[in-house]
Write a protein that holds these residues in place. Structure first.
Motif, PDB file in Angstrom:
ATOM      1  N   ALA A   1       0.663  -1.008  -0.588  1.00 26.26           N
ATOM      2  CA  ALA A   1       0.129   0.038  -0.045  1.00 26.26           C
ATOM      3  C   ALA A   1       0.983   1.255  -0.268  1.00 26.26           C
ATOM      4  CB  ALA A   1      -0.699  -0.110   1.135  1.00 26.26           C
ATOM      5  N   THR A   2       1.760   0.966   0.624  1.00 25.44           N
ATOM      6  CA  THR A   2       2.785   2.353   0.451  1.00 25.44           C
ATOM      7  C   THR A   2       3.682   2.304  -0.322  1.00 25.44           C
ATOM      8  OG1 THR A   2       4.490   1.183   2.914  1.00 25.44           O
ATOM      9  CG2 THR A   2       2.356   2.949   3.306  1.00 25.44           C
ATOM     10  N   THR A   3       4.222   1.175  -0.825  1.00 26.81           N
ATOM     11  CA  THR A   3       5.941   1.339  -1.047  1.00 26.81           C
ATOM     12  C   THR A   3       5.646   0.858  -2.774  1.00 26.81           C
ATOM     13  OG1 THR A   3       6.805   0.941   0.596  1.00 26.81           O
ATOM     14  CG2 THR A   3       8.468   0.851  -1.514  1.00 26.81           C
ATOM     15  N   TRP A   4       5.125   0.070  -3.137  1.00 28.77           N
ATOM     16  CA  TRP A   4       4.731  -1.158  -4.035  1.00 28.77           C
ATOM     17  C   TRP A   4       3.746  -0.487  -5.166  1.00 28.77           C
ATOM     18  CZ3 TRP A   4       6.032  -6.167  -5.405  1.00 28.77           C
ATOM     19  CH2 TRP A   4       7.935  -6.878  -4.915  1.00 28.77           C
ATOM     20  N   PRO A   5       4.198  -0.309  -6.788  1.00 26.75           N
ATOM     21  CA  PRO A   5       3.243   0.351  -7.561  1.00 26.75           C
ATOM     22  C   PRO A   5       2.188  -0.752  -7.732  1.00 26.75           C
ATOM     23  CG  PRO A   5       5.166  -0.787  -8.600  1.00 26.75           C
ATOM     24  CD  PRO A   5       5.233  -0.582  -7.148  1.00 26.75           C
ATOM     25  N   PRO A   6       1.182   0.044  -8.410  1.00 21.95           N
ATOM     26  CA  PRO A   6       0.074  -0.197  -9.050  1.00 21.95           C
ATOM     27  C   PRO A   6       0.938  -1.544 -10.608  1.00 21.95           C
ATOM     28  CG  PRO A   6      -0.964   0.990  -8.284  1.00 21.95           C
ATOM     29  CD  PRO A   6       0.566   1.519  -8.150  1.00 21.95           C
ATOM     30  N   LEU A   7       0.107  -2.528 -10.139  1.00 27.33           N
ATOM     31  CA  LEU A   7       0.037  -3.331 -11.616  1.00 27.33           C
ATOM     32  C   LEU A   7      -0.578  -3.973 -12.654  1.00 27.33           C
ATOM     33  CD1 LEU A   7       2.543  -5.683 -13.528  1.00 27.33           C
ATOM     34  CD2 LEU A   7       0.946  -7.588 -11.914  1.00 27.33           C
ATOM     35  N   MET A   8      -0.399  -3.703 -13.487  1.00 29.47           N
ATOM     36  CA  MET A   8      -1.639  -3.414 -15.205  1.00 29.47           C
ATOM     37  C   MET A   8      -0.706  -4.640 -16.078  1.00 29.47           C
ATOM     38  SD  MET A   8      -2.582  -1.095 -18.350  1.00 29.47           S
ATOM     39  CE  MET A   8      -4.320  -0.484 -18.030  1.00 29.47           C
ATOM     40  N   VAL A   9      -1.603  -5.714 -16.419  1.00 30.80           N
ATOM     41  CA  VAL A   9      -1.376  -7.007 -16.657  1.00 30.80           C
ATOM     42  C   VAL A   9      -1.879  -6.940 -18.483  1.00 30.80           C
ATOM     43  CG1 VAL A   9      -0.776  -9.246 -17.474  1.00 30.80           C
ATOM     44  CG2 VAL A   9       0.027  -8.367 -15.129  1.00 30.80           C
ATOM     45  N   ILE A  10      -1.330  -6.472 -19.053  1.00 32.28           N
ATOM     46  CA  ILE A  10      -2.084  -7.342 -21.207  1.00 32.28           C
ATOM     47  C   ILE A  10      -1.511  -8.152 -21.343  1.00 32.28           C
ATOM     48  CG2 ILE A  10      -2.523  -6.551 -22.922  1.00 32.28           C
ATOM     49  CD1 ILE A  10      -1.559  -3.368 -21.706  1.00 32.28           C
ATOM     50  N   HIS A  11      -2.636  -9.116 -21.672  1.00 26.68           N
ATOM     51  CA  HIS A  11      -2.313 -11.151 -22.053  1.00 26.68           C
ATOM     52  C   HIS A  11      -3.005 -10.771 -22.768  1.00 26.68           C
ATOM     53  CE1 HIS A  11       0.951 -13.769 -21.414  1.00 26.68           C
ATOM     54  NE2 HIS A  11      -0.430 -14.280 -22.373  1.00 26.68           N
ATOM     55  N   GLY A  12      -2.652 -11.743 -24.547  1.00 25.27           N
ATOM     56  CA  GLY A  12      -3.472 -12.171 -25.606  1.00 25.27           C
ATOM     57  C   GLY A  12      -4.361 -13.683 -25.402  1.00 25.27           C
ATOM     58  N   GLY A  13      -5.593 -14.019 -25.152  1.00 25.99           N
ATOM     59  CA  GLY A  13      -5.645 -15.329 -25.384  1.00 25.99           C
ATOM     60  C   GLY A  13      -5.448 -16.348 -26.174  1.00 25.99           C
ATOM     61  N   THR A  14      -4.840 -15.960 -27.217  1.00 28.44           N
ATOM     62  CA  THR A  14      -4.335 -16.793 -28.211  1.00 28.44           C
ATOM     63  C   THR A  14      -2.808 -16.987 -28.289  1.00 28.44           C
ATOM     64  OG1 THR A  14      -4.789 -15.317 -30.162  1.00 28.44           O
ATOM     65  CG2 THR A  14      -6.897 -16.486 -29.714  1.00 28.44           C
ATOM     66  N   ASP A  15      -2.487 -16.571 -27.239  1.00 25.20           N
ATOM     67  CA  ASP A  15      -1.484 -16.854 -27.624  1.00 25.20           C
ATOM     68  C   ASP A  15      -0.433 -17.883 -26.933  1.00 25.20           C
ATOM     69  OD1 ASP A  15       1.648 -16.277 -26.379  1.00 25.20           O
ATOM     70  OD2 ASP A  15       1.686 -15.023 -24.877  1.00 25.20           O
ATOM     71  N   THR A  16       0.367 -18.220 -28.246  1.00 23.00           N
ATOM     72  CA  THR A  16       1.223 -19.581 -27.824  1.00 23.00           C
ATOM     73  C   THR A  16       2.343 -19.379 -27.783  1.00 23.00           C
ATOM     74  OG1 THR A  16       1.582 -19.096 -30.524  1.00 23.00           O
ATOM     75  CG2 THR A  16      -0.419 -19.981 -29.876  1.00 23.00           C
ATOM     76  N   MET A  17       2.994 -18.137 -27.054  1.00 22.63           N
ATOM     77  CA  MET A  17       4.736 -18.174 -26.918  1.00 22.63           C
ATOM     78  C   MET A  17       4.251 -18.449 -25.464  1.00 22.63           C
ATOM     79  SD  MET A  17       7.721 -15.799 -28.429  1.00 22.63           S
ATOM     80  CE  MET A  17       7.698 -16.703 -30.025  1.00 22.63           C
ATOM     81  N   VAL A  18       3.717 -17.748 -24.676  1.00 23.73           N
ATOM     82  CA  VAL A  18       3.566 -16.874 -23.360  1.00 23.73           C
ATOM     83  C   VAL A  18       2.403 -17.844 -22.930  1.00 23.73           C
ATOM     84  CG1 VAL A  18       3.708 -15.666 -21.387  1.00 23.73           C
ATOM     85  CG2 VAL A  18       5.735 -15.549 -23.073  1.00 23.73           C
ATOM     86  N   SER A  19       2.532 -18.772 -22.448  1.00 21.32           N
ATOM     87  CA  SER A  19       0.583 -19.041 -22.373  1.00 21.32           C
ATOM     88  C   SER A  19       0.075 -17.720 -20.765  1.00 21.32           C
ATOM     89  CB  SER A  19       0.930 -20.086 -20.794  1.00 21.32           C
ATOM     90  OG  SER A  19      -0.099 -20.655 -20.260  1.00 21.32           O
ATOM     91  N   ALA A  20      -1.737 -17.667 -21.621  1.00 22.65           N
ATOM     92  CA  ALA A  20      -2.515 -16.763 -20.688  1.00 22.65           C
ATOM     93  C   ALA A  20      -2.253 -16.448 -19.270  1.00 22.65           C
ATOM     94  CB  ALA A  20      -3.556 -16.703 -21.762  1.00 22.65           C
ATOM     95  N   SER A  21      -2.184 -17.872 -18.742  1.00 19.21           N
ATOM     96  CA  SER A  21      -2.145 -18.121 -16.990  1.00 19.21           C
ATOM     97  C   SER A  21      -0.995 -17.556 -16.446  1.00 19.21           C
ATOM     98  CB  SER A  21      -1.900 -19.748 -17.425  1.00 19.21           C
ATOM     99  OG  SER A  21      -0.352 -19.986 -17.517  1.00 19.21           O
ATOM    100  N   ASN A  22       0.003 -17.181 -17.340  1.00 20.01           N
ATOM    101  CA  ASN A  22       1.460 -16.282 -16.465  1.00 20.01           C
ATOM    102  C   ASN A  22       0.715 -14.596 -16.220  1.00 20.01           C
ATOM    103  OD1 ASN A  22       4.050 -17.953 -16.326  1.00 20.01           O
ATOM    104  ND2 ASN A  22       2.809 -17.739 -18.785  1.00 20.01           N
ATOM    105  N   GLY A  23      -0.772 -14.278 -17.363  1.00 21.24           N
ATOM    106  CA  GLY A  23      -1.165 -13.496 -16.239  1.00 21.24           C
ATOM    107  C   GLY A  23      -2.407 -13.153 -15.181  1.00 21.24           C
ATOM    108  N   ARG A  24      -2.816 -13.975 -15.499  1.00 20.12           N
ATOM    109  CA  ARG A  24      -3.473 -14.298 -14.580  1.00 20.12           C
ATOM    110  C   ARG A  24      -2.539 -14.482 -13.173  1.00 20.12           C
ATOM    111  NH1 ARG A  24      -6.634 -16.900 -18.632  1.00 20.12           N
ATOM    112  NH2 ARG A  24      -5.352 -18.458 -18.187  1.00 20.12           N
ATOM    113  N   ALA A  25      -1.221 -15.084 -13.089  1.00 21.17           N
ATOM    114  CA  ALA A  25      -0.951 -15.370 -12.147  1.00 21.17           C
ATOM    115  C   ALA A  25       0.004 -14.566 -11.580  1.00 21.17           C
ATOM    116  CB  ALA A  25      -0.324 -16.049 -11.979  1.00 21.17           C
ATOM    117  N   ALA A  26       0.354 -13.272 -12.135  1.00 22.07           N
ATOM    118  CA  ALA A  26       0.759 -12.272 -12.558  1.00 22.07           C
ATOM    119  C   ALA A  26       0.082 -10.974 -11.514  1.00 22.07           C
ATOM    120  CB  ALA A  26       1.316 -11.132 -13.280  1.00 22.07           C
ATOM    121  N   VAL A  27      -1.142 -10.929 -12.207  1.00 25.19           N
ATOM    122  CA  VAL A  27      -1.987 -10.056 -11.006  1.00 25.19           C
ATOM    123  C   VAL A  27      -2.240 -11.236  -9.858  1.00 25.19           C
ATOM    124  CG1 VAL A  27      -3.210  -8.936 -13.111  1.00 25.19           C
ATOM    125  CG2 VAL A  27      -4.001 -10.479 -12.434  1.00 25.19           C
TER     126      VAL A  27
END
Length: 335
Positions: A228-254
């Motif tokens: 709340a005091t130090t870390w910046p908010p995160l935005m994740v943008i990820h494609g559902g048909t990404d065959t190189m980096v699974s979209a599950s990584n985007g959900r895991a990040a947030v």
């Protein structure tokens, strides 16, 4: 035919063959050299548009990295502008990433500086940031070099140090998130586009599993209070048909950001602008304060959403990620 005559004919034919092969090799060599020179000249040219395209070099214990800085036109004496750090993906460099994302156009309109650190091909043959190599130490060394580039930009150019954000694509997104875990107080916002969250890989082999979505992500070394005091908010943008980096990584990040802050997901909303791909947006908040935003674009592959047409790793049909990045960062700067 005598042996002498046969030998003479064979020698003559061999010389003709070698001569033709030499001419062919020289022609091919000239084409290779010509293409190499064209590539060097093109890389040295600034992207189209107004403003300055400035070169620099960051030095550190792990070597040196080139960077480019875009400065919008009309900067006044004493004026301090926000800084957006943009980390390219594999197969890209500073210029190609600027051309693909068209972030300089946004910076010229909204008046902010853009820093483009560039990976060295000697450090990674594909031009990828070595975000995964925490066991070998290369990831932390490169993170330090990028921070040195940020510090140099703050020293030499009219940067407002209280308004710095970072974004990246693919390996650049993963490096951006790793950098924030080491220096959360330096950034007001972080955007991961098609990347892998920190704490998911520690070596080249584990990175391959992470890209396929087959590895769990470790919790962040943060508490709800520090988030709340130090870390910046995160935005994740990820494609559902990404065959190189699974979209599950985007959900895991947030989710790892939200878990560290004890934040909860709000209702998802679907947004579509014109004929661009629709996107589903979910905000994670704690006590009304935004912690993370997940933007899922079902029809998008492994490419910068809304990027320039005809560029590698760029999909012009997606919603404009560059505008989303700036809108997200600007909101945190105001807050």
């Amino acid at each position: 035919m005598s042996r002498r005559s046969y030998t003479a004919l064979w020698t003559k034919a061999f010389k003709r063959s070698m001569s033709a092969a030499t001419r062919s090799s020289v022609a091919v060599g000239k084409q290779v050299v010509k293409r190499a020179i064209q590539d060097v000249v093109e890389r040295s040219q600034p992207p189209a548009g107004e403003g300055d395209w400035l070169a620099g070099m960051a030095l550190g214990l792990k070597g040196a990295r080139r960077f480019r800085l875009y400065r919008p036109p009309g900067v006044k004496a004493g004026e301090r502008l926000p800084l957006l750090v943009m980390l390219h993906g594999c197969g890209q460099d500073a210029r190609s990433f600027a051309v693909s994302t068209r972030m300089n156009r946004v910076a010229a309109r909204e008046r902010f500086l853009v820093l483009y650190p560039e990976q060295d091909r000697l450090a990674n043959a594909q031009g990828c940031w070595n975000w995964f190599d925490t066991d070998g130490g290369r990831a932390y060394g490169e993170a330090a070099l990028i921070m040195n580039a940020v510090d140099q930009a703050c020293l030499l150019y009219p940067v407002d140090p209280a308004r710095i954000a970072i974004a990246g694509l693919s390996a650049g997104a993963s490096m951006a998130a790793l950098l924030v875990t080491r220096h959360p107080e330096r950034f007001k916002a972080v955007v991961m586009h098609s990347g892998i969250p920190p704490g998911t890989a520690h070596s080249g082999m584990s990175a391959l599993g992470a890209m396929r979505g087959r590895r769990a992500t470790l919790p962040l070394a943060a508490t709800p209070l520090s988030m709340a005091t130090t870390w910046p908010p995160l935005m994740v943008i990820h494609g559902g048909t990404d065959t190189m980096v699974s979209a599950s990584n985007g959900r895991a990040a947030v989710q790892v950001w939200a878990d560290a802050a004890d934040a909860q997901a709000g209702p998802s909303r679907t947004v579509q602008r014109g004929k661009r791909y629709p996107m589903t947006v979910t905000d994670f908040k704690r006590k009304g304060n935004l912690v993370a935003t997940l933007v899922e674009i079902g029809s998008l592959g492994h490419a910068w959403s809304g990027g320039a047409a005809g560029q590698p790793f760029s999909d012009a049909k997606g919603p404009d990620a560059s505008r989303m990045v700036w809108a997200f960062a600007a909101k945190q700067f105001r807050g």
